[in-house]
Design a protein around this motif. Structure first.
Motif, PDB file in Angstrom:
ATOM      1  N   PHE A   1       0.838  -1.191   0.000  1.00  0.00           N
ATOM      2  CA  PHE A   1       0.000   0.000   0.000  1.00  0.00           C
ATOM      3  C   PHE A   1       0.876   1.246   0.000  1.00  0.00           C
ATOM      4  CE2 PHE A   1      -4.435  -1.292   1.138  1.00  0.00           C
ATOM      5  CZ  PHE A   1      -4.223  -2.647   1.179  1.00  0.00           C
ATOM      6  N   SER A   2       0.494   2.219  -0.835  1.00  0.00           N
ATOM      7  CA  SER A   2       1.187   3.506  -0.824  1.00  0.00           C
ATOM      8  C   SER A   2       0.170   4.599  -1.110  1.00  0.00           C
ATOM      9  CB  SER A   2       2.315   3.530  -1.853  1.00  0.00           C
ATOM     10  OG  SER A   2       1.811   3.369  -3.158  1.00  0.00           O
ATOM     11  N   ALA A   3       0.414   5.772  -0.561  1.00  0.00           N
ATOM     12  CA  ALA A   3      -0.486   6.904  -0.765  1.00  0.00           C
ATOM     13  C   ALA A   3       0.336   8.147  -1.023  1.00  0.00           C
ATOM     14  CB  ALA A   3      -1.393   7.102   0.446  1.00  0.00           C
ATOM     15  N   LYS A   4      -0.225   8.997  -1.884  1.00  0.00           N
ATOM     16  CA  LYS A   4       0.438  10.252  -2.202  1.00  0.00           C
ATOM     17  C   LYS A   4      -0.579  11.380  -2.189  1.00  0.00           C
ATOM     18  CE  LYS A   4       4.007   8.222  -5.186  1.00  0.00           C
ATOM     19  NZ  LYS A   4       4.615   8.231  -6.550  1.00  0.00           N
ATOM     20  N   MET A   5      -0.063  12.564  -1.940  1.00  0.00           N
ATOM     21  CA  MET A   5      -0.886  13.765  -2.054  1.00  0.00           C
ATOM     22  C   MET A   5      -0.008  14.834  -2.694  1.00  0.00           C
ATOM     23  SD  MET A   5      -3.424  15.470   0.697  1.00  0.00           S
ATOM     24  CE  MET A   5      -4.663  16.639   0.111  1.00  0.00           C
ATOM     25  N   PRO A   6       0.074  14.868  -4.000  1.00  0.00           N
ATOM     26  CA  PRO A   6       0.981  15.786  -4.690  1.00  0.00           C
ATOM     27  C   PRO A   6       0.581  17.246  -4.581  1.00  0.00           C
ATOM     28  CG  PRO A   6      -0.368  14.587  -6.267  1.00  0.00           C
ATOM     29  CD  PRO A   6      -0.630  13.973  -4.923  1.00  0.00           C
ATOM     30  N   ASN A   7      -0.708  17.494  -4.328  1.00  0.00           N
ATOM     31  CA  ASN A   7      -1.159  18.871  -4.130  1.00  0.00           C
ATOM     32  C   ASN A   7      -2.420  18.857  -3.283  1.00  0.00           C
ATOM     33  OD1 ASN A   7      -3.546  18.633  -5.967  1.00  0.00           O
ATOM     34  ND2 ASN A   7      -1.921  18.332  -7.491  1.00  0.00           N
ATOM     35  N   ALA A   8      -2.916  20.029  -2.961  1.00  0.00           N
ATOM     36  CA  ALA A   8      -4.028  20.148  -2.004  1.00  0.00           C
ATOM     37  C   ALA A   8      -5.343  19.621  -2.558  1.00  0.00           C
ATOM     38  CB  ALA A   8      -4.188  21.602  -1.590  1.00  0.00           C
ATOM     39  N   SER A   9      -5.408  19.326  -3.835  1.00  0.00           N
ATOM     40  CA  SER A   9      -6.685  18.946  -4.418  1.00  0.00           C
ATOM     41  C   SER A   9      -6.718  17.525  -4.962  1.00  0.00           C
ATOM     42  CB  SER A   9      -7.054  19.917  -5.543  1.00  0.00           C
ATOM     43  OG  SER A   9      -6.064  19.905  -6.552  1.00  0.00           O
ATOM     44  N   PHE A  10      -5.700  16.714  -4.616  1.00  0.00           N
ATOM     45  CA  PHE A  10      -5.671  15.380  -5.199  1.00  0.00           C
ATOM     46  C   PHE A  10      -4.838  14.432  -4.349  1.00  0.00           C
ATOM     47  CE2 PHE A  10      -6.330  12.353  -8.402  1.00  0.00           C
ATOM     48  CZ  PHE A  10      -5.128  11.733  -8.739  1.00  0.00           C
ATOM     49  N   SER A  11      -5.380  13.224  -4.187  1.00  0.00           N
ATOM     50  CA  SER A  11      -4.634  12.185  -3.481  1.00  0.00           C
ATOM     51  C   SER A  11      -4.921  10.837  -4.138  1.00  0.00           C
ATOM     52  CB  SER A  11      -5.033  12.127  -2.009  1.00  0.00           C
ATOM     53  OG  SER A  11      -4.354  11.081  -1.339  1.00  0.00           O
ATOM     54  N   THR A  12      -3.952   9.945  -4.058  1.00  0.00           N
ATOM     55  CA  THR A  12      -4.135   8.587  -4.570  1.00  0.00           C
ATOM     56  C   THR A  12      -3.738   7.577  -3.510  1.00  0.00           C
ATOM     57  OG1 THR A  12      -1.901   8.525  -5.496  1.00  0.00           O
ATOM     58  CG2 THR A  12      -3.684   9.239  -6.960  1.00  0.00           C
ATOM     59  N   LEU A  13      -4.399   6.449  -3.549  1.00  0.00           N
ATOM     60  CA  LEU A  13      -4.048   5.279  -2.747  1.00  0.00           C
ATOM     61  C   LEU A  13      -3.824   4.141  -3.727  1.00  0.00           C
ATOM     62  CD1 LEU A  13      -3.814   3.904   0.090  1.00  0.00           C
ATOM     63  CD2 LEU A  13      -6.234   3.315  -0.147  1.00  0.00           C
ATOM     64  N   LYS A  14      -2.629   3.563  -3.661  1.00  0.00           N
ATOM     65  CA  LYS A  14      -2.270   2.532  -4.619  1.00  0.00           C
ATOM     66  C   LYS A  14      -2.008   1.221  -3.890  1.00  0.00           C
ATOM     67  CE  LYS A  14       0.187   3.782  -8.073  1.00  0.00           C
ATOM     68  NZ  LYS A  14       1.294   4.253  -8.961  1.00  0.00           N
ATOM     69  N   ILE A  15      -2.478   0.140  -4.470  1.00  0.00           N
ATOM     70  CA  ILE A  15      -2.214  -1.195  -3.942  1.00  0.00           C
ATOM     71  C   ILE A  15      -1.549  -1.998  -5.059  1.00  0.00           C
ATOM     72  CG2 ILE A  15      -3.180  -3.238  -2.818  1.00  0.00           C
ATOM     73  CD1 ILE A  15      -5.723  -1.592  -2.256  1.00  0.00           C
ATOM     74  N   GLN A  16      -0.345  -2.474  -4.782  1.00  0.00           N
ATOM     75  CA  GLN A  16       0.406  -3.210  -5.775  1.00  0.00           C
ATOM     76  C   GLN A  16       1.344  -4.197  -5.104  1.00  0.00           C
ATOM     77  OE1 GLN A  16       0.552  -3.803  -8.913  1.00  0.00           O
ATOM     78  NE2 GLN A  16       2.582  -4.734  -9.061  1.00  0.00           N
ATOM     79  N   PRO A  17       1.169  -5.494  -5.293  1.00  0.00           N
ATOM     80  CA  PRO A  17       0.066  -6.147  -6.000  1.00  0.00           C
ATOM     81  C   PRO A  17      -1.146  -6.323  -5.101  1.00  0.00           C
ATOM     82  CG  PRO A  17       1.619  -7.788  -5.208  1.00  0.00           C
ATOM     83  CD  PRO A  17       2.167  -6.450  -4.791  1.00  0.00           C
ATOM     84  N   SER A  18      -2.312  -6.339  -5.667  1.00  0.00           N
ATOM     85  CA  SER A  18      -3.531  -6.501  -4.877  1.00  0.00           C
ATOM     86  C   SER A  18      -3.744  -7.971  -4.512  1.00  0.00           C
ATOM     87  CB  SER A  18      -4.743  -5.964  -5.645  1.00  0.00           C
ATOM     88  OG  SER A  18      -4.876  -6.626  -6.893  1.00  0.00           O
ATOM     89  N   GLU A  19      -4.430  -8.180  -3.388  1.00  0.00           N
ATOM     90  CA  GLU A  19      -4.745  -9.518  -2.903  1.00  0.00           C
ATOM     91  C   GLU A  19      -6.225  -9.570  -2.528  1.00  0.00           C
ATOM     92  OE1 GLU A  19      -2.147 -10.595   0.284  1.00  0.00           O
ATOM     93  OE2 GLU A  19      -0.315 -10.370  -0.925  1.00  0.00           O
ATOM     94  N   PRO A  20      -6.824 -10.776  -2.526  1.00  0.00           N
ATOM     95  CA  PRO A  20      -8.252 -10.880  -2.171  1.00  0.00           C
ATOM     96  C   PRO A  20      -8.586 -10.267  -0.815  1.00  0.00           C
ATOM     97  CG  PRO A  20      -7.538 -12.912  -3.207  1.00  0.00           C
ATOM     98  CD  PRO A  20      -6.297 -12.056  -3.037  1.00  0.00           C
ATOM     99  N   ARG A  21      -7.684 -10.328   0.144  1.00  0.00           N
ATOM    100  CA  ARG A  21      -7.958  -9.772   1.472  1.00  0.00           C
ATOM    101  C   ARG A  21      -7.993  -8.246   1.471  1.00  0.00           C
ATOM    102  NH1 ARG A  21      -2.454  -9.582   4.628  1.00  0.00           N
ATOM    103  NH2 ARG A  21      -0.936  -9.939   2.971  1.00  0.00           N
ATOM    104  N   ASP A  22      -7.641  -7.630   0.366  1.00  0.00           N
ATOM    105  CA  ASP A  22      -7.748  -6.172   0.249  1.00  0.00           C
ATOM    106  C   ASP A  22      -9.171  -5.741  -0.113  1.00  0.00           C
ATOM    107  OD1 ASP A  22      -4.573  -6.184  -1.502  1.00  0.00           O
ATOM    108  OD2 ASP A  22      -4.982  -6.103   0.667  1.00  0.00           O
ATOM    109  N   SER A  23     -10.042  -6.688  -0.413  1.00  0.00           N
ATOM    110  CA  SER A  23     -11.419  -6.361  -0.775  1.00  0.00           C
ATOM    111  C   SER A  23     -12.100  -5.656   0.393  1.00  0.00           C
ATOM    112  CB  SER A  23     -12.182  -7.637  -1.143  1.00  0.00           C
ATOM    113  OG  SER A  23     -11.607  -8.255  -2.277  1.00  0.00           O
ATOM    114  N   ALA A  24     -12.637  -4.479   0.129  1.00  0.00           N
ATOM    115  CA  ALA A  24     -13.216  -3.633   1.166  1.00  0.00           C
ATOM    116  C   ALA A  24     -13.798  -2.396   0.493  1.00  0.00           C
ATOM    117  CB  ALA A  24     -12.152  -3.217   2.180  1.00  0.00           C
ATOM    118  N   VAL A  25     -14.415  -1.548   1.307  1.00  0.00           N
ATOM    119  CA  VAL A  25     -14.787  -0.213   0.833  1.00  0.00           C
ATOM    120  C   VAL A  25     -13.724   0.758   1.339  1.00  0.00           C
ATOM    121  CG1 VAL A  25     -16.496   1.618   0.817  1.00  0.00           C
ATOM    122  CG2 VAL A  25     -17.241  -0.775   0.890  1.00  0.00           C
ATOM    123  N   TYR A  26     -13.173   1.520   0.440  1.00  0.00           N
ATOM    124  CA  TYR A  26     -12.138   2.498   0.781  1.00  0.00           C
ATOM    125  C   TYR A  26     -12.755   3.891   0.724  1.00  0.00           C
ATOM    126  CZ  TYR A  26      -8.766  -1.266   0.464  1.00  0.00           C
ATOM    127  OH  TYR A  26      -8.074  -2.425   0.683  1.00  0.00           O
TER     128      TYR A  26
END
Lengths: 110, 115
Positions: free
Chosen positions: B65-90
């Motif tokens: 899992f990694s997350a970035k916020m390059p500016n005040a109006s945008f953020s990303t959450l990245k999962i690499q590689p994804s696994e079945p146990r990551d299934s959820a509501v984010y």
């Protein structure tokens, strides 16, 4: 480990009754307390906040806080079917952000 | 105000694939949060940014899992590689407060299913 405990329910009440939702927390230094409502398939929304011991009323909702007992509750008077949702208790202990309980499901039957 | 905007609303992917979730906070809000919600574990904080700076990432499960916020109006959450146990509501949430987190405004969430 900060913990916030809630009975998962469901809590079933008839329309017009008082619904009482309870929450206990482990960190005695907790400062702020919140109730969020989450409808099925939707996101949580803040409905009440309380910061000092006693009661705080807002319309049909009353939040109660007892820091000595580490206990916070939410009363919903004149419950309506539209109040059927999961209610999340959240606590702020000064460690950057909120800790949420798992929520209590409330079902109000017509 | 459009509120907190998340995309996509639903994501179905296969195990091992990269997943990127996106969030646009409410304009003017100082704090941004990524939460994960499951029936078993409830709503868990993954990471918290204040003024675009990560403040608390102790909830990030692991290096996938990694997350970035390059500016005040945008953020990303990245999962690499994804696994079945990551299934959820984010959920992404923002707040106008830097401390106390008195009020969180949640986005509509991303329902992630990893097969």
């Amino acid at each position: 480990q900060k913990e916030v405990e809630q009975n998962s329910g469901p809590l079933s009440v008839p329309e017009g009754a008082i619904a009482s939702l309870n929450c206990t927390y482990s960190d005695r230094g907790s400062q702020s307390f919140f109730w969020y409502r989450q409808y099925s398939g939707k996101s949580p929304e803040l409905i009440m906040s309380i910061y000092s011991n006693g009661d705080k009323e807002d319309g049909r909702f009353t939040a109660q806080l007892n820091k000595a007992s580490q206990y916070v509750s939410l009363l919903i008077r004149d419950s309506q079917p539209s109040d059927s949702a999961t209610y999340l208790c959240a606590v702020y202990s000064g460690y950057s952000t909120l800790t949420f309980g798992k929520g209590t499901m409330l079902l109000v039957s017509p | 105000d459009a509120g907190v905007i998340q995309s996509p609303r639903h994501e179905v992917t296969e195990m091992g694939q990269e997943v990127t979730l996106r969030c646009k906070p409410i304009s003017g809000h100082n704090s941004l949060f990524w939460y994960r919600q499951t029936m078993m574990r409830g709503l868990e904080l993954l990471i918290y940014f204040n003024n675009n700076v990560p403040i608390d990432d102790s909830g990030m499960p692991e290096d996938r899992f990694s997350a970035k916020m390059p500016n005040a109006s945008f953020s990303t959450l990245k999962i690499q590689p994804s696994e079945p146990r990551d299934s959820a509501v984010y959920f992404c949430a923002s707040s106008p407060y830097s401390v106390g987190n008195e009020k969180l405004f949640f986005g509509s969430g991303t329902q992630l299913s990893v097969l």
